[in-house]
Design a protein around this motif. Sequence first.
Motif, PDB file in Angstrom:
ATOM      1  N   GLN A   1     -12.275  17.952  10.031  1.00 31.17           N
ATOM      2  CA  GLN A   1     -13.567  18.280   9.389  1.00 31.17           C
ATOM      3  C   GLN A   1     -13.520  18.863   7.983  1.00 31.17           C
ATOM      4  OE1 GLN A   1     -14.548  22.445  11.161  1.00 31.17           O
ATOM      5  NE2 GLN A   1     -12.690  22.027  12.372  1.00 31.17           N
ATOM      6  N   PHE A   2     -12.146  18.990   7.453  1.00 33.51           N
ATOM      7  CA  PHE A   2     -12.159  19.684   6.252  1.00 33.51           C
ATOM      8  C   PHE A   2     -11.712  18.301   5.277  1.00 33.51           C
ATOM      9  CE2 PHE A   2     -10.497  22.858   8.987  1.00 33.51           C
ATOM     10  CZ  PHE A   2     -11.319  23.669   9.045  1.00 33.51           C
ATOM     11  N   ARG A   3     -12.597  18.223   4.101  1.00 32.16           N
ATOM     12  CA  ARG A   3     -12.211  17.307   3.301  1.00 32.16           C
ATOM     13  C   ARG A   3     -11.089  17.466   2.296  1.00 32.16           C
ATOM     14  NH1 ARG A   3     -18.016  18.330   2.716  1.00 32.16           N
ATOM     15  NH2 ARG A   3     -17.398  19.619   0.886  1.00 32.16           N
ATOM     16  N   SER A   4     -10.477  18.607   2.261  1.00 30.26           N
ATOM     17  CA  SER A   4      -9.205  18.860   1.577  1.00 30.26           C
ATOM     18  C   SER A   4      -8.490  19.984   1.851  1.00 30.26           C
ATOM     19  CB  SER A   4      -9.873  19.001   0.123  1.00 30.26           C
ATOM     20  OG  SER A   4     -10.504  20.087   0.013  1.00 30.26           O
ATOM     21  N   ALA A   5      -7.440  20.399   1.547  1.00 31.01           N
ATOM     22  CA  ALA A   5      -6.550  21.474   1.838  1.00 31.01           C
ATOM     23  C   ALA A   5      -7.451  22.874   1.397  1.00 31.01           C
ATOM     24  CB  ALA A   5      -5.150  21.243   1.430  1.00 31.01           C
ATOM     25  N   ARG A   6      -7.798  22.555   0.115  1.00 34.38           N
ATOM     26  CA  ARG A   6      -8.458  23.675  -0.352  1.00 34.38           C
ATOM     27  C   ARG A   6      -9.646  24.327   0.428  1.00 34.38           C
ATOM     28  NH1 ARG A   6      -8.804  25.845  -5.831  1.00 34.38           N
ATOM     29  NH2 ARG A   6     -10.497  26.686  -6.216  1.00 34.38           N
TER      30      ARG A   6
ATOM     31  N   ARG B   1     -18.257  29.337  -0.537  1.00 40.10           N
ATOM     32  CA  ARG B   1     -18.879  28.183  -1.304  1.00 40.10           C
ATOM     33  C   ARG B   1     -18.193  26.868  -0.925  1.00 40.10           C
ATOM     34  NH1 ARG B   1     -18.982  29.690  -7.629  1.00 40.10           N
ATOM     35  NH2 ARG B   1     -20.782  31.239  -7.551  1.00 40.10           N
ATOM     36  N   GLN B   2     -16.923  26.948  -0.406  1.00 38.71           N
ATOM     37  CA  GLN B   2     -15.839  26.048  -0.288  1.00 38.71           C
ATOM     38  C   GLN B   2     -16.167  25.473   1.423  1.00 38.71           C
ATOM     39  OE1 GLN B   2     -13.839  23.846  -1.720  1.00 38.71           O
ATOM     40  NE2 GLN B   2     -14.223  24.551  -3.575  1.00 38.71           N
ATOM     41  N   GLY B   3     -15.961  26.065   2.194  1.00 39.50           N
ATOM     42  CA  GLY B   3     -15.940  25.509   3.463  1.00 39.50           C
ATOM     43  C   GLY B   3     -16.838  25.820   4.385  1.00 39.50           C
ATOM     44  N   ALA B   4     -17.231  26.247   4.416  1.00 44.22           N
ATOM     45  CA  ALA B   4     -17.889  25.847   5.701  1.00 44.22           C
ATOM     46  C   ALA B   4     -17.990  27.127   6.655  1.00 44.22           C
ATOM     47  CB  ALA B   4     -17.332  24.865   6.359  1.00 44.22           C
ATOM     48  N   ALA B   5     -18.454  26.777   7.503  1.00 48.75           N
ATOM     49  CA  ALA B   5     -18.296  27.950   8.436  1.00 48.75           C
ATOM     50  C   ALA B   5     -17.251  27.615   9.217  1.00 48.75           C
ATOM     51  CB  ALA B   5     -19.605  27.281   9.341  1.00 48.75           C
ATOM     52  N   GLY B   6     -16.519  28.907   9.612  1.00 51.18           N
ATOM     53  CA  GLY B   6     -15.260  28.716  10.178  1.00 51.18           C
ATOM     54  C   GLY B   6     -15.098  29.888  11.027  1.00 51.18           C
ATOM     55  N   PRO B   7     -13.682  30.402  11.354  1.00 51.64           N
ATOM     56  CA  PRO B   7     -13.651  31.406  12.475  1.00 51.64           C
ATOM     57  C   PRO B   7     -14.233  32.867  11.975  1.00 51.64           C
ATOM     58  CG  PRO B   7     -11.561  30.830  11.462  1.00 51.64           C
ATOM     59  CD  PRO B   7     -12.497  29.867  10.737  1.00 51.64           C
ATOM     60  N   ASP B   8     -14.546  33.587  12.598  1.00 51.04           N
ATOM     61  CA  ASP B   8     -15.066  34.869  12.213  1.00 51.04           C
ATOM     62  C   ASP B   8     -14.030  35.832  11.494  1.00 51.04           C
ATOM     63  OD1 ASP B   8     -13.332  35.779  14.123  1.00 51.04           O
ATOM     64  OD2 ASP B   8     -15.116  36.148  15.641  1.00 51.04           O
ATOM     65  N   GLN B   9     -14.456  36.903  10.991  1.00 50.84           N
ATOM     66  CA  GLN B   9     -13.427  37.953  10.170  1.00 50.84           C
ATOM     67  C   GLN B   9     -12.052  38.264  11.243  1.00 50.84           C
ATOM     68  OE1 GLN B   9     -13.360  38.858   7.193  1.00 50.84           O
ATOM     69  NE2 GLN B   9     -14.953  37.193   6.473  1.00 50.84           N
ATOM     70  N   GLN B  10     -12.410  38.415  12.588  1.00 50.09           N
ATOM     71  CA  GLN B  10     -11.478  39.025  13.145  1.00 50.09           C
ATOM     72  C   GLN B  10     -10.236  37.668  13.458  1.00 50.09           C
ATOM     73  OE1 GLN B  10     -12.598  39.839  17.377  1.00 50.09           O
ATOM     74  NE2 GLN B  10     -10.454  40.509  17.859  1.00 50.09           N
ATOM     75  N   ALA B  11     -10.962  36.512  13.673  1.00 44.50           N
ATOM     76  CA  ALA B  11     -10.094  35.286  13.859  1.00 44.50           C
ATOM     77  C   ALA B  11      -9.209  35.144  12.386  1.00 44.50           C
ATOM     78  CB  ALA B  11     -10.699  34.064  14.302  1.00 44.50           C
ATOM     79  N   ARG B  12      -9.954  35.407  11.146  1.00 48.44           N
ATOM     80  CA  ARG B  12      -9.437  35.169  10.154  1.00 48.44           C
ATOM     81  C   ARG B  12      -8.237  36.115   9.822  1.00 48.44           C
ATOM     82  NH1 ARG B  12     -13.560  34.907   7.027  1.00 48.44           N
ATOM     83  NH2 ARG B  12     -13.811  32.711   6.877  1.00 48.44           N
ATOM     84  N   ARG B  13      -8.461  37.355  10.231  1.00 50.03           N
ATOM     85  CA  ARG B  13      -7.585  38.362   9.816  1.00 50.03           C
ATOM     86  C   ARG B  13      -6.406  38.142  10.816  1.00 50.03           C
ATOM     87  NH1 ARG B  13      -9.252  43.451   7.775  1.00 50.03           N
ATOM     88  NH2 ARG B  13      -8.007  44.335   9.020  1.00 50.03           N
TER      89      ARG B  13
END
Length: 351
Positions: free
Chosen positions: A238-243, A260-272
């Motif tokens: 689903q990602f166009r690049s590693a960036r 700007r880059q991606g997209a919708a992704g995991p919430d802040q808890q998942a990211r942390r």
Amino acid sequence: MKLKRIGVDLAKQVFQIHGVDSHEQAVCRKQLKRSQMLDFFRQLEPCTVAMEACGSSHYWARELRVLGHEVRLIAPQFVKPYVKSGKNDANDAEAICEAASRPNMRYVEVKSAEQQAGQALHRIRSRLIRARTALVNEIRGLLGEFGLVESRHGVAATRRLAQAALADAENGLPGQMRGLLVELQGELVEHEARLSRLDETIQRRAREDERVERLMLVEGIGPITATALVSAVGDARQFRSARQFAALAGVGSSPTLQRRQGAAGPDQQARRYLLAHAAGSRSPSGAQALPGQGGSTQPVAPALAVSTQPEHRHGRFGEQECPDRLGDPQSGRLLSTWLKIKSQAAQPAKC
């Protein structure tokens, strides 16, 4: 009824529907109870159904896909600009339908039931670690009030401190406090036992999942980080690049670039959670290996070695908190290597 696109404002019991035809004219505005949702969509011809990526959205997306509809999940921040007036269910459903008509709109990948179960496992484990840390701090603080301190930190040191306090009958610890300390010790043992069971489950999944094994070839990624990545990301295509993937995970980019880059992704808890283990799951050999497995065979630029935190003191898969950001713009090299490993596989797995 022939509809081109439907916007659904999700809720627990009452759902708002906004549908448009091929001429972009609103032809369906209605409320549905939870028990009516599947029957309503079962009677429609397959069309595009848009929903906000929120609680229960992945469940409904899976159910509607079974009925033949094309389901698109949109991050709430991308829907907000299309709300025309006051916030209510009808206006929200219309805004979702309008947002889905944009040709450059970015969508959230629908998670499978297995992915959500994997995320639940990691979230429960993270909560238990926080609870255990709070319990350890409470034990140390209470014993400090009686002059019993330990210079070393961590769960093992606290356990030894509590045992020494109970064994010493001349330390002035009141009988009531001794009884409370015994209860706190039992609570700590229970936390340890539950964490051990969860860790065994993660290790078993790491051995059984080919995607996790392939991720663990990257230096610095062990079973915790690998299983968390597979559960949170799903299909890396689903990602166009590693960036773009790095922006989703919050690695090596500013918060503005992440939006700007991606997209919708995991919430802040998942990211942390992902960043905590990505930053600190390294072992002296450079990888977090399962018992009976060797070290990494895919050396990567020092993407994970930028953390200035000491090695984990708690001794089980990096339970010590780590920074939210790795702080190194070259951290995307790790992600690029992961994508290369995925693309080189004979059968690209959803990772």
